[in-house]
Design an enzyme around this catalytic site. Structure first.
Site, PDB file in Angstrom:
ATOM      1  CB  SER A 182      -8.035   3.511   2.956  1.00 59.44           C
ATOM      2  OG  SER A 182      -7.213   2.826   3.937  1.00 59.44           O
TER       3      SER A 182
ATOM      4  CG  MET B 214      -4.581   6.637   3.347  1.00 61.71           C
ATOM      5  SD  MET B 214      -3.379   5.383   3.573  1.00 61.71           S
ATOM      6  CE  MET B 214      -3.180   5.793   5.449  1.00 61.71           C
TER       7      MET B 214
ATOM      8  CE  LYS C 153      -3.964   1.850   2.764  1.00 58.76           C
ATOM      9  NZ  LYS C 153      -4.701   1.389   3.854  1.00 58.76           N
TER      10      LYS C 153
ATOM     11  CB  ILE D 257      -8.016   2.388  11.001  1.00 64.82           C
ATOM     12  CG1 ILE D 257      -8.089   3.270  12.474  1.00 64.82           C
ATOM     13  CG2 ILE D 257      -8.741   3.297   9.855  1.00 64.82           C
ATOM     14  CD1 ILE D 257      -7.416   4.498  12.747  1.00 64.82           C
ATOM     15  CB  ALA D 258     -12.765   2.163   9.793  1.00 64.79           C
ATOM     16  N   GLY D 259     -12.013  -0.870   8.412  1.00 58.64           N
ATOM     17  CA  GLY D 259     -12.185  -1.944   7.330  1.00 58.64           C
ATOM     18  C   GLY D 259     -11.471  -1.878   6.122  1.00 58.64           C
ATOM     19  CB  SER D 260      -8.436   0.507   5.329  1.00 56.89           C
ATOM     20  OG  SER D 260      -9.293   1.629   5.703  1.00 56.89           O
TER      21      SER D 260
END
Length: 540
Positions: free
Chosen positions: A213, A187, A137, A234-237
């Protein structure tokens, strides 16, 4: 007249295009068809465009990372031919999907030749990832290349002077780094789109999101332009791009994978929910392989914040007690996803597994747990994200508007809120632990998102993934079922779908399901339990 930020972005795009050899370029007429309003599925282009020969197609399509490593170690495949094959396929992907940021083909081919020479001279591999091309990434620093997190202001810093901890571990294990992959500005949205490198397109249908992201990773791997990649979550990235494009992904417990040396979307020192690095791949055994290699690499020597805990053997159980969560009433499942979940439960029961419904046992609503995470993300009195966008002189991308919610409008980002959120997070974790222990649950099966990949900029808040980050539980996503108007029809309900359910948008698109384990050092068991479930579902 172009503004400064537009000139900077145009120069960077021209630089990246110059790094794709002319003999790897697609016809302009074909590239022109690839845009964010097109309904094309472009998965077949690598096989029809004529840029890959038969062996290169075989290398990029018929093996997972574990199988390729066996052939690299034996000398049946050279690193140069494997790396060349994936570079060409990644070049095709970039021209169609805008999934890359930094193109490192020239350095990668030099590295691949070195791997081959080392094996020939020393009769042993460089390490467990010997000669394997791995994508990474954009946010991970790689020496000599930019790390932007999608910000023009960070692009202006120029190339990085040293490798991130994860990049260095991969190199020390023998890997070949050949591309960095595209991300959203900040992101912090589920649409990988920025003003520098453009918008990542989903190879299954270009007009629908590739997720974020780590959207560039998801699209590249689904396109078979990478056999193994590294994202962050961090929230599903990691999991959102995996589901949107139809690959597998693992969000490990935070700090299992060294994280140091990254361009970030948030203010440094931001409290609360931690981002974590993890793999996207084609097989569950490759997730296991990645974690074993990286966590066995003496993590603390690379990152003082990492857990210095090696990957442990875990039992592969034959029969599991599987807790199931269906939906949050605010975000009802679209017919395709509801069908996938119900079909999975029936298949697991048929194989002898025990299903334990947990919807009426949840300590709090899924929405309330996720909202704790969204409030954490909003704690920054300096508004660092907004200020960094302003510093680059660029406009915000459209999807940023969907990352807010009326319940967040009155939020006051002060120390009192921080203490309240810390308490709430502990209460959520306590309630979930108690629920799983009392019901003797091995693993939780739940949705990853309420629908299949939506149209660009319509994703909204990622409730079903953020829950896992708030709890800091490990989670794996696998593709399961695809949209089918005829099969989905019986699952249509009179509810308010958000985003709106459009049968044509779901048709043929991958659906996915999420497996959730338990906090800290249970990552290994989750991988094995996921393999057991996947086998029962017929997922290879």
């Amino acid at each position: 007249m172009s503004s400064d930020w537009e000139l900077v972005c145009a120069e960077q795009r021209a630089l990246e295009l110059s790094r794709i050899p002319k003999e790897w370029r697609l016809p302009e007429a074909l590239v022109a068809q690839c845009n964010e309003t097109s309904t094309l599925n472009v998965m077949d282009v690598p096989r029809t465009c004529g840029l890959l020969n038969a062996k290169q197609l075989d290398i990029t399509e018929n093996y997972d990372a574990t199988a390729l490593l066996e052939k690299l170690a034996s000398g049946e495949f050279t690193s140069l031919e494997v790396t060349t094959a994936f570079c060409i396929r990644a070049a095709i992907a970039q021209q169609m999907l805008s999934c890359l940021t930094e193109i490192m083909f020239e350095d990668a081919l030099v590295r691949a030749k070195y791997c081959d020479e080392y094996l020939a001279t020393n009769k042993k591999t460089l390490g467990p990832f010997h000669g394997l091309p791995i994508s990474i990434k954009d946010s991970f620093d790689v020496k000599g290349y930019a790390s932007t997190a999608g910000y023009v202001a960070l692009l202006k810093r120029g190339p990085m002077e040293q490798n991130s901890a994860c990049a260095q571990i991969l190199l020390d294990a023998g890997a070949v780094l050949y591309v960095k992959t595209n991300i959203p500005q900040t992101m912090m949205t589920a649409d990988s789109h920025n003003n520098i490198y453009g918008r990542v397109l989903n190879p299954n249908r270009l007009c629908q999101t590739a997720g974020g992201s780590s959207g560039g990773e998801g699209a590249l791997i689904a396109f078979r332009g990478s056999v193994l990649g590294v994202g962050t979550d961090i929230a599903g990235s990691i999991r959102i791009p995996a589901f949107a494009n139809g690959t597998v992904g693992l969000r490990p417990t935070a700090l299992r994978v060294p994280y140091k040396g990254q361009a970030g979307g948030r203010r440094v020192g931001h409290p609360g929910v931690l981002s974590t690095a993890g793999p996207l791949a084609h097989s569950l055994r490759d997730l296991d392989l990645f974690m074993k290699v990286v966590t066995n690499g003496a993590c603390w020597q690379y990152d003082e914040g990492a857990l210095n805990v090696p990957w442990r053997p875990a039992e592969k159980k034959k029969i599991l007690r599987i807790g199931t969560i269906t939906e949050d009433e605010r975000y009802p499942l679209h017919p395709t996803v509801l069908r996938a979940l119900e079909t999975a439960k029936a298949a697991l029961v048929a194989k002898g597994h025990t299903i334990i419904p947990l919807d009426d046992k949840l300590p709090e609503s899924l929405y309330k747990t996720a909202m704790t995470g969204f409030q954490y993300f909003a704690i920054d009195p300096t508004a660092a994200i907004t200020e960094l966008i302003k510093k680059g002189g660029e406009p915000p991308i459209p999807s940023l508007a969907s990352t807010t919610h009326p319940d967040l409008e009155a939020l006051v980002p002060d120390l009192e809120l921080f203490f309240q959120l810390n308490r709430s997070r502990k209460e959520h974790a306590h309630g979930w632990r108690q629920m799983l222990v009392e019901n003797q649950v091995d693993v939780v099966l739940m949705p990853i998102y309420q629908g299949t990949a939506p149209r660009h900029d319509e994703f909204g808040l990622p409730v079903y993934t953020t829950i896992v980050n708030v709890l800091d539980f490990p989670s794996i996503v696998i593709p399961y079922q695809k949209g089918n108007k005829e099969l989905d029809a019986e699952y249509v309900r009179d509810v308010r779908y958000a985003p709106a359910y459009e049968p044509e948008c779901s048709e043929g698109m991958p659906a996915s399901i999420q497996f959730v384990g338990r906090h800290h050092l249970d990552d290994e068991q989750l991988v094995q339990d996921s393999i057991t479930i996947a086998e029962a579902l017929g997922f290879n």
